[in-house]
Scaffold this active site. Structure first.
Site, short mmCIF file in Angstrom:
data_model
loop_
_atom_site.label_atom_id
_atom_site.label_comp_id
_atom_site.label_asym_id
_atom_site.label_seq_id
_atom_site.Cartn_x
_atom_site.Cartn_y
_atom_site.Cartn_z
N GLY A 110 10.20 -6.28 6.22
CA GLY A 110 9.84 -7.18 5.12
C GLY A 110 11.05 -7.60 4.30
CD GLU A 113 8.45 -10.05 7.71
OE1 GLU A 113 8.23 -8.93 7.18
OE2 GLU A 113 7.59 -10.67 8.33
N1 CO8 Z 1 8.99 2.19 2.97
C1 CO8 Z 1 8.87 3.23 2.15
N2 CO8 Z 1 9.90 4.08 1.89
C2 CO8 Z 1 11.08 3.84 2.47
C3 CO8 Z 1 11.26 2.75 3.35
C4 CO8 Z 1 10.16 1.88 3.59
N3 CO8 Z 1 10.24 0.79 4.36
N4 CO8 Z 1 12.54 2.78 3.80
C5 CO8 Z 1 13.12 3.84 3.22
N5 CO8 Z 1 12.25 4.49 2.42
C6 CO8 Z 1 12.47 5.69 1.62
C7 CO8 Z 1 12.60 6.92 2.50
O1 CO8 Z 1 11.32 7.41 2.83
C8 CO8 Z 1 13.38 7.84 1.59
O2 CO8 Z 1 12.50 8.41 0.63
P1 CO8 Z 1 12.61 10.00 0.27
O3 CO8 Z 1 14.00 10.12 -0.32
O4 CO8 Z 1 11.52 10.18 -0.72
O5 CO8 Z 1 12.47 10.73 1.54
C9 CO8 Z 1 14.32 6.91 0.85
O6 CO8 Z 1 13.75 5.60 0.97
C10 CO8 Z 1 15.72 6.85 1.43
O7 CO8 Z 1 15.59 6.56 2.82
P2 CO8 Z 1 16.32 7.41 3.96
O8 CO8 Z 1 16.52 8.83 3.53
O9 CO8 Z 1 15.57 7.18 5.23
O10 CO8 Z 1 17.76 6.68 3.99
P3 CO8 Z 1 18.77 6.61 5.22
O11 CO8 Z 1 20.02 6.02 4.65
O12 CO8 Z 1 18.86 7.91 5.91
O13 CO8 Z 1 18.10 5.58 6.24
C11 CO8 Z 1 17.03 3.50 6.85
C12 CO8 Z 1 18.02 4.22 5.88
C13 CO8 Z 1 17.65 3.42 8.24
C14 CO8 Z 1 16.88 2.07 6.28
C15 CO8 Z 1 15.68 4.23 6.89
O14 CO8 Z 1 15.25 4.48 5.56
C16 CO8 Z 1 14.57 3.47 7.57
O15 CO8 Z 1 14.56 3.42 8.79
N6 CO8 Z 1 13.64 2.90 6.79
C17 CO8 Z 1 12.48 2.19 7.32
C18 CO8 Z 1 12.89 0.87 7.90
C19 CO8 Z 1 11.69 0.17 8.47
O16 CO8 Z 1 11.09 0.61 9.43
N7 CO8 Z 1 11.35 -0.97 7.86
C20 CO8 Z 1 10.23 -1.78 8.31
C21 CO8 Z 1 9.02 -1.37 7.57
S1 CO8 Z 1 7.57 -2.20 8.19
C22 CO8 Z 1 7.67 -3.74 7.55
O17 CO8 Z 1 8.54 -4.08 6.82
C23 CO8 Z 1 6.57 -4.69 7.98
C24 CO8 Z 1 6.53 -5.91 7.09
C25 CO8 Z 1 5.24 -6.62 7.22
C26 CO8 Z 1 4.10 -5.78 6.76
C27 CO8 Z 1 2.84 -6.49 6.93
C28 CO8 Z 1 1.77 -5.95 6.06
C29 CO8 Z 1 0.60 -5.42 6.75
#
Ligand code: CO8
Length: 256
Positions: A110, A113
């Site tokens: 997102g 996007e």
């Molecule tokens: N949603 C919620 N929390 C998130 C997200 C996310 N997308 N990304 C990161 N966070 C949170 C983590 O859970 C973490 O929280 P906590 O400290 O409480 O554990 C905090 O942010 C820091 O993240 P990381 O520890 O994972 O940080 P890193 O530097 O190790 O990693 C990354 C960074 C690689 C970006 C990793 O966080 C990651 O892979 N994040 C998810 C990326 C992802 O998959 N994004 C796509 C999500 S789906 C989407 O966007 C669909 C859009 C359309 C939806 C349609 C509606 C129905």
């Protein structure tokens, strides 16, 4: 204007919207959709703002839709969430002011996007882009399947969508997803400089060029040309008069 998920600041004639949930890498939740929509209402009442910049606090622009919020959703909830995101992003694309994404870090799912809904994208050398939804058994829901192919071509889009690859700023520039890369610490200054340049041009011309380009891209060529003719004409006896007079009189135009 007090919000939980965003900070708004005005610098000269540029409004800066900063996503502000760095602890969750600025993941986009329904609170953000509500607040950003309300902010756009407020901005349209403010005088003197000619360009918007969207950026993120911390190491992310936005790391996607909020997975924690989405994880419990029913199909119907998911459709509503998708629709709320699409409505906001369409509003940004069709907003009456130019909107620039200053991508400071992760722009995933997102987040990518959102960047694509802006008129163009500047990025820090630390920026990372991708549509990793298939890793979660999902697909983009905020019009990423529609905007990405338009920006980078179908082959590059499906390559990103199928593989969930995260690409760096150089690769994003190569495929045409972004327009420029800057050293991280220069990103905002460079973005504000281009915003200032854009703000110095005819504000109505800006609105029209944006309207004709975005609306026209969803029309047939002939209908797009008709729209262009209509809006071109509307600028005569409007600010076009001042702009052309100023050129002939060898002075700067006065748009106010
Ligand atoms: N949603 C919620 N929390 C998130 C997200 C996310 N997308 N990304 C990161 N966070 C949170 C983590 O859970 C973490 O929280 P906590 O400290 O409480 O554990 C905090 O942010 C820091 O993240 P990381 O520890 O994972 O940080 P890193 O530097 O190790 O990693 C990354 C960074 C690689 C970006 C990793 O966080 C990651 O892979 N994040 C998810 C990326 C992802 O998959 N994004 C796509 C999500 S789906 C989407 O966007 C669909 C859009 C359309 C939806 C349609 C509606 C129905």
């Amino acid at each position: 204007m007090n919000f939980q998920t965003i900070i708004f600041e005005q610098k000269d004639s540029t409004g800066i919207i900063k996503l502000n949930r760095p602890e969750a890498l600025n993941a986009l939740n329904s609170g953000f959709f509500r607040e950003c929509d309300a902010l756009l209402n407020e901005v349209s009442k403010l005088k003197g703002i000619r360009v918007l910049v969207i950026t993120g606090e911390g190491k992310a622009f936005a790391a996607g839709a909020d997975i924690a919020e989405m994880s419990d959703m029913s199909p119907e909830d998911g459709r509503k969430f998708s629709s709320a995101g699409q409505t906001l992003f369409n509003r940004i694309e069709n907003y009456h002011l130019p909107v620039i994404a200053a991508v400071n870090g992760f722009a995933l799912g997102g987040g990518c996007e959102l960047a694509m809904a802006c008129d163009f994208r500047y990025a820090s050398e630390k920026a990372r882009f991708g549509q990793p939804e298939v890793n979660l058994g999902m697909i983009p829901g905020f019009a990423g399947t529609q905007r990405l192919p338009k920006l980078v071509g179908m082959g590059n889009a499906l390559h990103l969508l199928f593989t969930a690859n995260i690409i760096d700023a150089e690769e994003a520039l190569r495929v045409g997803l972004i327009q420029k890369i800057f050293p991280h610490d220069w990103l905002m200054d460079e973005t504000l400089a281009i915003a200032k340049l854009i703000a110095s041009k005819g504000p109505n011309a800006m609105k029209k060029v944006k309207k004709v380009s975005h609306l026209g891209s969803n029309m047939s060529f002939e209908d797009g040309c008709k729209l262009e003719t209509e809006e071109f004409g509307s600028l005569f006896k409007n600010e076009g008069e001042e702009g052309m007079k100023a050129f002939l009189e060898k002075r700067q135009p006065n748009w106010d």
